[in-house]
Design an enzyme around this catalytic site. Structure first.
Site, mmCIF file in Angstrom:
data_model
loop_
_atom_site.group_PDB
_atom_site.id
_atom_site.type_symbol
_atom_site.label_atom_id
_atom_site.label_comp_id
_atom_site.label_asym_id
_atom_site.label_seq_id
_atom_site.Cartn_x
_atom_site.Cartn_y
_atom_site.Cartn_z
ATOM 1 N N SER A 185 122.982 -112.509 41.611
ATOM 2 C CA SER A 185 121.862 -112.215 40.725
ATOM 3 C C SER A 185 120.820 -111.382 41.464
ATOM 4 O O SER A 185 120.714 -111.462 42.696
ATOM 5 C CB SER A 185 121.212 -113.518 40.244
ATOM 6 O OG SER A 185 119.999 -113.274 39.557
ATOM 7 N N TYR B 183 117.795 -122.168 41.204
ATOM 8 C CA TYR B 183 118.790 -121.159 40.847
ATOM 9 C C TYR B 183 118.691 -119.949 41.775
ATOM 10 O O TYR B 183 119.706 -119.467 42.301
ATOM 11 C CB TYR B 183 118.568 -120.736 39.397
ATOM 12 C CG TYR B 183 119.477 -119.627 38.917
ATOM 13 C CD1 TYR B 183 120.781 -119.889 38.522
ATOM 14 C CD2 TYR B 183 119.011 -118.310 38.821
ATOM 15 C CE1 TYR B 183 121.605 -118.881 38.064
ATOM 16 C CE2 TYR B 183 119.827 -117.293 38.363
ATOM 17 C CZ TYR B 183 121.128 -117.577 37.984
ATOM 18 O OH TYR B 183 121.938 -116.560 37.526
#
Length: 290
Positions: A183, A196
């Site tokens: 990400s 996360y």
């Protein structure tokens, strides 16, 4: 030629809260996974792929693209996502390839090993592993993060890919490809996605380390860094206010669609990318990532 700025919907979006992991059919607008748009050209003919988290979002788009490029595709997914998984399986078979549906939880090391073994046995080989399954839950501050939830982030996003990759090494041959969905948060952590973001930082580092560690085997390791992508993760893992404006933070002023990432995964898996290993490919609508 289509203007990428206006090709897909832009915010504001309706609030549409869901529980994790979310359902594709409940999203408005529903994501585009390339069902009608992706055209294959035989780049993966005869290969066999395993895509974790392949029932929805980026994983679904990758599975569809791989099938249309000529690969047999196995997908893993949580049992509660069976309906979405069956839809993906139908798209794979419509492309003339074999589909293998593997329900379970990637946090379980035994399950991670099992899906690798079953894929290799069913297809007679394993050429591509896409570590895509992930877990996300927002937080307001550190005190709000339950210990078990923090652990679940790492168990799903880090341990699972490690278990699957380790098991796959018994089947992957020189020229095989392992791709991790990381990400942009790995380089630009979001405070309200603290756990996360931390896992994605670790995952990108894992890509760089494994690419060097496994170079002598001829197995290539790469990662994709998606920016804001319109998947069930968004209504299921972000606040309602964040959903309303989702995608407005990047220069394209809209979220990407899963279909817009598929070409990166195809490129990294294809033979033409034989010198590409240890790469982190950003797909983020013009968002600068350093």
């Amino acid at each position: 030629m289509t203007d990428p700025l206006t090709k897909y919907p832009r915010p504001p979006f309706d609030t549409q809260p869901q529980s994790f992991p979310g359902r594709t059919g409940k999203m408005a607008p529903e994501p585009d996974h390339g069902e009608e748009s992706y055209k294959g050209s035989g780049k993966l003919t005869g290969k066999a792929a395993l895509v974790t988290g392949g029932d929805s979002g980026i994983g679904r788009a990758v599975a569809i693209a791989y099938a249309r490029e000529g690969a047999d595709v196995a997908i893993s997914y949580l049992p509660e996502e069976q309906k979405d998984a069956e839809t993906v399986g139908a798209w794979i078979e419509r492309a003339g390839r074999r589909a293998l549906l593997l329900p379970g939880d990637i946090k379980d090391a035994a399950y991670a090993r099992e899906i690798v073994e079953r894929t290799a046995k069913e297809f007679g080989r394993l050429d591509i592993l896409v570590n895509n399954a992930a877990f996300q839950q927002p937080n307001q501050n550190v005190a709000d993060i339950d210990d078990a939830i923090f652990e679940q982030h790492f168990q799903t996003n880090i341990f699972g890919p490690f278990y699957a990759t380790k098991a796959a090494l018994a089947h992957l041959k020189p020229g095989a490809s392992v791709i991790f969905t990381s990400s942009v948060n790995s380089k630009h952590p979001v405070p309200t996605l603290f756990a996360y973001s931390a896992t994605k930082g670790a995952l990108s580092n894992m890509v760089l380390g494994l690419a060097q560690l496994l170079a002598e085997t001829g197995i290539r390791l790469n990662g994709v860094l998606p920016g804001p992508i319109w998947t069930p993760f968004i209504p299921a893992g972000m606040s309602e206010d964040a959903v309303k404006t989702f995608g407005s933070q990047v220069p394209f002023n809209r979220p990407g669609q899963p279909a817009e990432l598929a070409s990166a995964y195809v490129m990294l898996a294809a033979e033409e990318s034989s010198y590409t290993s240890g790469a982190l490919i950003t797909v983020a609508g013009g968002m600068p990532i350093f």
